[in-house]
Design a protein around this motif. Structure first.
Motif, PDB file in Angstrom:
ATOM      1  N   ARG A  80       0.847  -1.192   0.000  1.00  8.38           N
ATOM      2  CA  ARG A  80       0.000   0.000   0.000  1.00  8.38           C
ATOM      3  C   ARG A  80       0.880   1.239   0.000  1.00  8.38           C
ATOM      4  N   ASP A  82      -0.450   4.428   1.013  1.00  8.63           N
ATOM      5  CA  ASP A  82      -0.930   5.473   1.926  1.00  8.63           C
ATOM      6  C   ASP A  82      -0.200   5.448   3.259  1.00  8.63           C
ATOM      7  N   LYS A  90      -2.317  -4.905  10.589  1.00  6.70           N
ATOM      8  CA  LYS A  90      -3.425  -5.704  10.070  1.00  6.70           C
ATOM      9  C   LYS A  90      -4.245  -6.352  11.197  1.00  6.70           C
ATOM     10  N   PHE A  92      -6.432  -5.945  14.911  1.00  5.98           N
ATOM     11  CA  PHE A  92      -7.272  -4.884  15.482  1.00  5.98           C
ATOM     12  C   PHE A  92      -7.371  -5.079  16.973  1.00  5.98           C
TER      13      PHE A  92
ATOM     14  N   ILE B  12      -7.632  -2.798  -3.420  1.00  9.34           N
ATOM     15  CA  ILE B  12      -8.545  -2.517  -2.298  1.00  9.34           C
ATOM     16  C   ILE B  12      -8.746  -1.013  -2.196  1.00  9.34           C
ATOM     17  N   GLY B  13      -9.997  -0.605  -2.188  1.00 13.08           N
ATOM     18  CA  GLY B  13     -10.297   0.816  -2.068  1.00 13.08           C
ATOM     19  C   GLY B  13     -10.320   1.541  -3.401  1.00 13.08           C
ATOM     20  N   SER B  14     -10.336   0.761  -4.510  1.00 10.94           N
ATOM     21  CA  SER B  14     -10.353   1.373  -5.841  1.00 10.94           C
ATOM     22  C   SER B  14     -11.746   1.372  -6.446  1.00 10.94           C
ATOM     23  N   GLY B  15     -12.721   0.951  -5.691  1.00 10.54           N
ATOM     24  CA  GLY B  15     -14.081   0.888  -6.207  1.00 10.54           C
ATOM     25  C   GLY B  15     -14.537  -0.551  -6.361  1.00 10.54           C
ATOM     26  N   VAL B  69      -3.866   2.446  -4.567  1.00 10.45           N
ATOM     27  CA  VAL B  69      -3.359   2.726  -3.218  1.00 10.45           C
ATOM     28  C   VAL B  69      -3.018   1.450  -2.452  1.00 10.45           C
ATOM     29  N   ARG B  70      -3.855   0.428  -2.598  1.00 10.47           N
ATOM     30  CA  ARG B  70      -3.647  -0.805  -1.823  1.00 10.47           C
ATOM     31  C   ARG B  70      -3.896  -2.015  -2.716  1.00 10.47           C
TER      32      ARG B  70
ATOM     33  N   GLY D  15     -13.465   1.031   0.492  1.00 10.68           N
ATOM     34  CA  GLY D  15     -12.453   1.958   0.977  1.00 10.68           C
ATOM     35  C   GLY D  15     -11.162   1.235   1.255  1.00 10.68           C
ATOM     36  N   VAL D  16     -10.096   2.011   1.479  1.00 12.03           N
ATOM     37  CA  VAL D  16      -8.768   1.434   1.673  1.00 12.03           C
ATOM     38  C   VAL D  16      -8.682   0.691   3.002  1.00 12.03           C
ATOM     39  N   VAL D  18     -10.146  -1.788   5.746  1.00 13.41           N
ATOM     40  CA  VAL D  18     -11.137  -2.861   5.766  1.00 13.41           C
ATOM     41  C   VAL D  18     -11.328  -3.386   7.192  1.00 13.41           C
ATOM     42  N   ARG D  19     -10.848  -2.620   8.139  1.00 11.74           N
ATOM     43  CA  ARG D  19     -10.828  -3.058   9.535  1.00 11.74           C
ATOM     44  C   ARG D  19     -12.220  -3.399  10.073  1.00 11.74           C
ATOM     45  N   VAL D  22     -13.421  -6.709   8.742  1.00 11.32           N
ATOM     46  CA  VAL D  22     -12.619  -7.822   9.256  1.00 11.32           C
ATOM     47  C   VAL D  22     -13.008  -8.124  10.705  1.00 11.32           C
TER      48      VAL D  22
END
Lengths: 92, 92, 92, 92
Positions: A80, A82, A90, A92, B12-15, B69-70, D15-16, D18-19, D22
């Motif tokens: 990634r 960002d 990764k 939580f 991931i996060g690209s739509g 981005v990811r 979105g970037v 994914v927490r 998950v």
């Protein structure tokens, strides 16, 4: 480029127990200087993508040189832009 | 060392649609001179293991350079010493 | 819920060739009434998620009943609510 | 039939980060009464194969009901007849 990855290897035709080969692969990942975290379904690693891929190749070369006839590897790779990818990030 | 592999990438996060990135990854595999066979769950390739891994790295580098981005990649790798591994040989 | 999936099975400890078990698993997927497309790294299927999961369980039960001692399955599942998921829709 | 499994979910187009998804998937696995061990690349579980597969279906149904548009799941399943499969038994 920094990456996180999960590496699981399965020797095919080496018998029902695959412990010896799995231990060997994990040792190669640790020897490669990667942050390597063993779990029940593989080893999670964190490091430079090129180093990770080189370690995967070294696992195949080493295990075949040591007698494994057939080897199947399952690899997940995450990168990634960002923020710096990390194994801790990764969770939580 | 000759290998067979399956490569699937997920931006991931690209739509919700990932078609553009999947096409780009497949084009990079074809550009790498690998025998590349597209299917609904990835691209199967056949070639030198080092070339395959280098193409995977190039996919990550290229897609990030182009704005992704990811990126999450799922890679299966097969090698064997009893005979030359091939995609055709894995069919029945 | 409609889903697409990829199913790859690896019998562990059954010998270097896994063709017989792979053929059996593919036949079970076809018998389950799923649209099943064989490729070099598994079988892609399209159908109801519950039917797909039931077929996976039937593969494990059948292969063990027929003598396979250890079985490792790799399954990818895709679902979406914006349109009906299909194997054809995942190609470009 | 007792099984071990690894479950990783990826929401696509959410979105970037994914927490949230998950965490939700992990909670569903724990609610299902499975022995669930979180790691950086998914959740390892141990339990009855039918319960594991039902939990996977519940993850897809729940996340879609809560707004996730597209969901990709990566599942590894292990069963064996020579001894009871366990997550602890896969470590060394």
């Amino acid at each position: 480029m920094k990456a996180v990855a999960e590496i699981q290897i399965i020797p095919i035709g080496s018998g029902v127990s695959v412990r010896k080969e799995v231990q060997r692969a994990h040792a190669i990942l640790e020897d490669s200087g990667l942050n390597a975290q063993l779990h029940s379904y593989g080893t999670n690693v964190e490091g430079d993508l090129e180093d990770i891929l080189r370690a995967v190749q070294r696992i195949h070369e080493t295990l075949h040189a040591e007698g494994t006839v057939r080897l199947s590897t399952f690899l997940k790779i995450g990168t990634r832009t960002d923020k710096e990818p990390s194994l801790a990030g990764k969770l939580f």
